[in-house]
Write an enzyme that holds these catalytic residues in place. Structure first.
Site, PDB file in Angstrom:
ATOM      1  N   ASP A  63       0.846  -1.193   0.000  1.00 54.69           N
ATOM      2  CA  ASP A  63       0.000   0.000   0.000  1.00 54.69           C
ATOM      3  C   ASP A  63       0.885   1.248   0.000  1.00 54.69           C
ATOM      4  OD1 ASP A  63      -1.896   1.985   0.666  1.00 54.69           O
ATOM      5  OD2 ASP A  63      -3.055   0.538   1.838  1.00 54.69           O
ATOM      6  N   LEU A  85       1.577   6.559  -9.994  1.00 53.67           N
ATOM      7  CA  LEU A  85       0.283   6.439 -10.683  1.00 53.67           C
ATOM      8  C   LEU A  85      -0.811   5.866  -9.794  1.00 53.67           C
ATOM      9  CD1 LEU A  85       2.581   5.398 -13.107  1.00 53.67           C
ATOM     10  CD2 LEU A  85       0.519   5.816 -14.406  1.00 53.67           C
ATOM     11  N   THR A 134      -4.490  14.169 -13.803  1.00 52.55           N
ATOM     12  CA  THR A 134      -5.570  14.179 -14.786  1.00 52.55           C
ATOM     13  C   THR A 134      -5.950  15.597 -15.199  1.00 52.55           C
ATOM     14  OG1 THR A 134      -7.936  13.747 -14.996  1.00 52.55           O
ATOM     15  CG2 THR A 134      -7.114  14.001 -12.779  1.00 52.55           C
ATOM     16  N   ASP A 135      -6.510  15.732 -16.394  1.00 50.48           N
ATOM     17  CA  ASP A 135      -7.023  17.034 -16.835  1.00 50.48           C
ATOM     18  C   ASP A 135      -8.261  17.454 -16.035  1.00 50.48           C
ATOM     19  OD1 ASP A 135      -8.799  15.150 -17.859  1.00 50.48           O
ATOM     20  OD2 ASP A 135      -8.943  16.080 -19.849  1.00 50.48           O
ATOM     21  N   GLU A 136      -8.864  16.495 -15.309  1.00 56.56           N
ATOM     22  CA  GLU A 136     -10.122  16.802 -14.625  1.00 56.56           C
ATOM     23  C   GLU A 136      -9.939  17.817 -13.491  1.00 56.56           C
ATOM     24  OE1 GLU A 136     -12.647  13.353 -13.989  1.00 56.56           O
ATOM     25  OE2 GLU A 136     -11.699  12.294 -15.636  1.00 56.56           O
ATOM     26  N   TYR A 159     -13.412  12.826  -7.079  1.00 60.23           N
ATOM     27  CA  TYR A 159     -12.181  12.290  -7.707  1.00 60.23           C
ATOM     28  C   TYR A 159     -11.244  13.428  -8.100  1.00 60.23           C
ATOM     29  CZ  TYR A 159      -9.137  10.714 -11.547  1.00 60.23           C
ATOM     30  OH  TYR A 159      -8.064  10.499 -12.372  1.00 60.23           O
ATOM     31  N   LYS A 163      -7.488  14.521  -6.732  1.00 59.70           N
ATOM     32  CA  LYS A 163      -6.291  14.611  -7.582  1.00 59.70           C
ATOM     33  C   LYS A 163      -5.710  16.035  -7.530  1.00 59.70           C
ATOM     34  CE  LYS A 163      -4.629  11.872  -9.945  1.00 59.70           C
ATOM     35  NZ  LYS A 163      -3.647  10.774  -9.727  1.00 59.70           N
ATOM     36  N   ASN A 188      -8.624  11.711 -21.106  1.00 60.92           N
ATOM     37  CA  ASN A 188      -9.126  10.332 -20.997  1.00 60.92           C
ATOM     38  C   ASN A 188      -8.314   9.357 -21.860  1.00 60.92           C
ATOM     39  OD1 ASN A 188     -11.454  12.077 -20.229  1.00 60.92           O
ATOM     40  ND2 ASN A 188     -12.444  10.113 -19.943  1.00 60.92           N
ATOM     41  N   ILE A 215     -26.084   5.377 -21.167  1.00 59.16           N
ATOM     42  CA  ILE A 215     -25.511   6.688 -21.503  1.00 59.16           C
ATOM     43  C   ILE A 215     -26.108   7.702 -20.531  1.00 59.16           C
ATOM     44  CG2 ILE A 215     -25.491   8.532 -23.257  1.00 59.16           C
ATOM     45  CD1 ILE A 215     -23.685   6.270 -24.015  1.00 59.16           C
ATOM     46  N   ARG A 290     -24.977  11.541 -14.418  1.00 62.33           N
ATOM     47  CA  ARG A 290     -24.028  11.518 -13.297  1.00 62.33           C
ATOM     48  C   ARG A 290     -24.182  12.820 -12.515  1.00 62.33           C
ATOM     49  NH1 ARG A 290     -17.876  10.960 -15.106  1.00 62.33           N
ATOM     50  NH2 ARG A 290     -18.196   8.727 -14.878  1.00 62.33           N
TER      51      ARG A 290
HETATM   52  P1  NAD Z   1      -6.597   2.227 -12.391  1.00 60.91           P
HETATM   53  O1  NAD Z   1      -7.751   2.431 -11.473  1.00 60.91           O
HETATM   54  O2  NAD Z   1      -6.760   1.338 -13.590  1.00 60.91           O
HETATM   55  O3  NAD Z   1      -5.348   1.645 -11.576  1.00 60.91           O
HETATM   56  C1  NAD Z   1      -4.976   2.137 -10.320  1.00 60.91           C
HETATM   57  C2  NAD Z   1      -3.935   1.186  -9.733  1.00 60.91           C
HETATM   58  O4  NAD Z   1      -3.522   1.704  -8.467  1.00 60.91           O
HETATM   59  C3  NAD Z   1      -4.454  -0.223  -9.503  1.00 60.91           C
HETATM   60  O5  NAD Z   1      -3.522  -1.182  -9.947  1.00 60.91           O
HETATM   61  C4  NAD Z   1      -4.597  -0.297  -7.981  1.00 60.91           C
HETATM   62  O6  NAD Z   1      -4.448  -1.613  -7.453  1.00 60.91           O
HETATM   63  C5  NAD Z   1      -3.499   0.639  -7.519  1.00 60.91           C
HETATM   64  N1  NAD Z   1      -3.752   1.198  -6.185  1.00 60.91           N
HETATM   65  C6  NAD Z   1      -4.880   1.804  -5.744  1.00 60.91           C
HETATM   66  N2  NAD Z   1      -4.745   2.150  -4.463  1.00 60.91           N
HETATM   67  C7  NAD Z   1      -3.488   1.788  -4.081  1.00 60.91           C
HETATM   68  C8  NAD Z   1      -2.753   1.893  -2.876  1.00 60.91           C
HETATM   69  N3  NAD Z   1      -3.291   2.440  -1.781  1.00 60.91           N
HETATM   70  N4  NAD Z   1      -1.478   1.429  -2.847  1.00 60.91           N
HETATM   71  C9  NAD Z   1      -0.930   0.849  -3.950  1.00 60.91           C
HETATM   72  N5  NAD Z   1      -1.595   0.705  -5.122  1.00 60.91           N
HETATM   73  C10 NAD Z   1      -2.855   1.166  -5.180  1.00 60.91           C
HETATM   74  O7  NAD Z   1      -6.131   3.671 -12.809  1.00 60.91           O
HETATM   75  P2  NAD Z   1      -5.584   4.208 -14.219  1.00 60.91           P
HETATM   76  O8  NAD Z   1      -6.733   4.526 -15.091  1.00 60.91           O
HETATM   77  O9  NAD Z   1      -4.526   3.300 -14.701  1.00 60.91           O
HETATM   78  O10 NAD Z   1      -4.944   5.595 -13.759  1.00 60.91           O
HETATM   79  C11 NAD Z   1      -3.588   5.654 -13.297  1.00 60.91           C
HETATM   80  C12 NAD Z   1      -3.254   7.071 -12.908  1.00 60.91           C
HETATM   81  O11 NAD Z   1      -3.421   7.931 -14.036  1.00 60.91           O
HETATM   82  C13 NAD Z   1      -4.142   7.647 -11.814  1.00 60.91           C
HETATM   83  O12 NAD Z   1      -3.355   8.424 -10.965  1.00 60.91           O
HETATM   84  C14 NAD Z   1      -5.158   8.490 -12.560  1.00 60.91           C
HETATM   85  O13 NAD Z   1      -5.610   9.565 -11.757  1.00 60.91           O
HETATM   86  C15 NAD Z   1      -4.324   8.990 -13.726  1.00 60.91           C
HETATM   87  N6  NAD Z   1      -5.075   9.289 -14.970  1.00 60.91           N
HETATM   88  C16 NAD Z   1      -5.948   8.374 -15.491  1.00 60.91           C
HETATM   89  C17 NAD Z   1      -6.610   8.672 -16.698  1.00 60.91           C
HETATM   90  C18 NAD Z   1      -7.548   7.686 -17.348  1.00 60.91           C
HETATM   91  O14 NAD Z   1      -8.151   7.995 -18.375  1.00 60.91           O
HETATM   92  N7  NAD Z   1      -7.675   6.459 -16.840  1.00 60.91           N
HETATM   93  C19 NAD Z   1      -6.382   9.897 -17.341  1.00 60.91           C
HETATM   94  C20 NAD Z   1      -5.479  10.815 -16.758  1.00 60.91           C
HETATM   95  C21 NAD Z   1      -4.826  10.484 -15.578  1.00 60.91           C
HETATM   96  P1  TYD Z   2     -15.531   7.618 -17.746  1.00 63.07           P
HETATM   97  O1  TYD Z   2     -15.000   6.562 -18.667  1.00 63.07           O
HETATM   98  O2  TYD Z   2     -16.050   7.214 -16.409  1.00 63.07           O
HETATM   99  O3  TYD Z   2     -14.376   8.719 -17.619  1.00 63.07           O
HETATM  100  P2  TYD Z   2     -14.428  10.211 -16.933  1.00 63.07           P
HETATM  101  O4  TYD Z   2     -15.656  10.348 -16.152  1.00 63.07           O
HETATM  102  O5  TYD Z   2     -13.215  10.194 -16.061  1.00 63.07           O
HETATM  103  O6  TYD Z   2     -14.333  11.172 -18.073  1.00 63.07           O
HETATM  104  O7  TYD Z   2     -16.698   8.389 -18.512  1.00 63.07           O
HETATM  105  C1  TYD Z   2     -16.475   8.994 -19.787  1.00 63.07           C
HETATM  106  C2  TYD Z   2     -17.743   9.716 -20.174  1.00 63.07           C
HETATM  107  O8  TYD Z   2     -18.786   8.748 -20.377  1.00 63.07           O
HETATM  108  C3  TYD Z   2     -18.269  10.638 -19.083  1.00 63.07           C
HETATM  109  O9  TYD Z   2     -18.853  11.792 -19.695  1.00 63.07           O
HETATM  110  C4  TYD Z   2     -19.355   9.818 -18.388  1.00 63.07           C
HETATM  111  C5  TYD Z   2     -19.899   8.972 -19.505  1.00 63.07           C
HETATM  112  N1  TYD Z   2     -20.409   7.619 -19.095  1.00 63.07           N
HETATM  113  C6  TYD Z   2     -21.669   7.216 -19.510  1.00 63.07           C
HETATM  114  O10 TYD Z   2     -22.402   7.943 -20.213  1.00 63.07           O
HETATM  115  N2  TYD Z   2     -22.106   5.980 -19.132  1.00 63.07           N
HETATM  116  C7  TYD Z   2     -21.360   5.139 -18.356  1.00 63.07           C
HETATM  117  O11 TYD Z   2     -21.830   4.012 -18.011  1.00 63.07           O
HETATM  118  C8  TYD Z   2     -20.060   5.567 -17.953  1.00 63.07           C
HETATM  119  C9  TYD Z   2     -19.193   4.695 -17.106  1.00 63.07           C
HETATM  120  C10 TYD Z   2     -19.629   6.826 -18.351  1.00 63.07           C
END
Ligand code: NAD
Ligand code: TYD
Length: 351
Positions: A63, A85, A134-136, A159, A163, A188, A215, A290
């Site tokens: 952890d 990450l 993240t860009d969020e 979330y 971040k 994303n 959706i 949402r």
């Molecule tokens: P993910 O949810 O797929 O993976 C997260 C990983 O972190 C998992 O393997 C989980 O087991 C591990 N984890 C969670 N809590 C933990 C802890 N306490 N100790 C050790 N490990 C732990 O996430 P992802 O989509 O691969 O995103 C990775 C990073 O990139 C994140 O920081 C996220 O904010 C950032 N990010 C994601 C996206 C996206 O589109 N998915 C876009 C921009 C930035």
């Molecule tokens: P998501 O993949 O959860 O990424 P993020 O919220 O981090 O952008 O969602 C992408 C977009 O899709 C977001 O506008 C929410 C929408 N969405 C749906 O419409 N239906 C769904 O079941 C999910 C998971 C997301």
């Protein structure tokens, strides 16, 4: 074996982390890559079979909140670079359980900073703590414009607030202690190994298992989609050439309204599943929006292209098609990650 660098990657068993681990292990045989992951529902060692036996790869289950563990890994392995990450990453889950996001994303990042600061102990030469974000954090855009590195933070979901908070803390360590950091904020991602709670793999999995595609709202929200390997390449460049203290935005220049993206995905799936035209689109179901749903994200990555020469390379339609193939071909992966708690999550969320 003596390695040129010893790099600790957190969250390396997740979607983006596993892509980064594979990328770094293969590209840099002279680097030791240590992956620290708690293996939450989103972490899966099946994502890493291609590097399992490599002599420059090590996995530690643990952890990021366990500071003595992080410190001992960093000391024993002489870690000089951290790619952080690990996070809770799904907006919908943050709406039902914000506390967990503060624990992992805020306190977890603080713990990582404290561990690295204690171990490096003021000797910051050739050290780097790279925080992946993240860009969020920038909030939600209107119809025009894109997030730049100077856009004020305005996170809207638990979330993105968690971040944003972690980004501020990372920057504060640079400002206060000269601690060597760099941050990137990406749009994303899509690609193989993404947990099917996110839009694209959820839609593929639902079509495959005969469930409707939910959706949110009217499907008019816009996201800027980037192929996960393009992100991994950006992370590699920023890690090696980014300027300490700086932030780099990473984006796909690839904006899609959710409904347009899902229509495209449905048309590809008709072909792949041998269905008649329009069959998959008929599975689209509009559901309640949402809470606090951000309308539009778009990222301006001109700083990254101008300073480090990165460009999103991958073609969206081709990579989307390949991603769909991957989920259809990797049935057992999909079954394994959707067994267990997934059914409960899905039932509670979508009914
Ligand atoms: P993910 O949810 O797929 O993976 C997260 C990983 O972190 C998992 O393997 C989980 O087991 C591990 N984890 C969670 N809590 C933990 C802890 N306490 N100790 C050790 N490990 C732990 O996430 P992802 O989509 O691969 O995103 C990775 C990073 O990139 C994140 O920081 C996220 O904010 C950032 N990010 C994601 C996206 C996206 O589109 N998915 C876009 C921009 C930035
Ligand atoms: P998501 O993949 O959860 O990424 P993020 O919220 O981090 O952008 O969602 C992408 C977009 O899709 C977001 O506008 C929410 C929408 N969405 C749906 O419409 N239906 C769904 O079941 C999910 C998971 C997301």
């Amino acid at each position: 074996m003596k390695f040129d660098r010893n790099i600790l990657i957190t969250g390396g068993a997740g979607f983006i982390g596993s892509c980064v681990v594979q990328f770094m292990v293969k590209k840099y045989p002279n680097y030791r890559i240590i992956n620290l992951d708690k293996l939450t529902y989103a972490g899966n060692l099946e994502n890493l079979v291609s590097v399992e036996g490599e002599s420059n790869y090590e996995f530690v289950k643990g952890d990021i909140l366990d500071q003595p563990l992080v410190e001992s890994i960093m000391r024993d392995k002489q870690v000089d670079g951290v790619l952080h990450l690990a996070a809770e990453s799904h907006v919908d889950r943050s709406i039902t359980n914000p506390d967990e996001f503060v624990m992992t994303n805020v306190l977890g990042t603080l713990t990582m900073l404290n561990a690295a600061k204690a171990v490096w102990n003021g000797d910051f030469d050739n050290k780097l703590f790279y925080h992946i974000s993240t860009d969020e954090v920038y909030g939600s855009l209107g119809e025009t414009g894109a997030f730049t590195e100077d856009t004020p933070y305005d996170p809207k979901s638990p979330y993105s607030a968690s971040k944003a908070s972690s980004d501020h803390m990372v920057r504060a360590y640079f400002n206060t202690y000269d601690f060597p950091i760099v941050i990137s904020n990406c749009s994303n991602n899509y690609g193989p190994f993404q947990f099917p709670e996110k839009l694209i793999p959820l839609a593929i999995n639902n079509l495959k298992t005969g469930k409707p595609i939910p959706i949110y709202g009217e499907g008019l929200n816009i996201r800027d989609w980037l192929y996960v390997e393009d992100h991994a390449r950006a992370i590699d460049m920023i890690f090696h050439n980014g300027k300490p203290g700086e932030t780099y935005n990473v984006g796909g220049h690839n904006e899609w309204k959710n409904i347009d993206l899902i229509n495209l995905l449905c048309d590809i799936m008709d072909r792949k599943l041998g269905k008649e035209d329009g069959a998959c689109r008929s599975e689209i179901t509009y559901v309640a929006d949402r809470l606090g749903h951000d309308m539009r994200y778009a990222v301006d990555s001109s700083k990254l292209s101008g300073e480090l020469g990165w460009e999103a390379k991958e073609n969206f339609r081709e990579r989307l098609e390949e991603t769909i193939d991957w989920y259809l071909e990797n049935e057992s992966w999909l079954e394994n990650v959707t067994s267990g708690d997934y059914a409960k999550y899905y039932e509670e969320k979508y009914g």
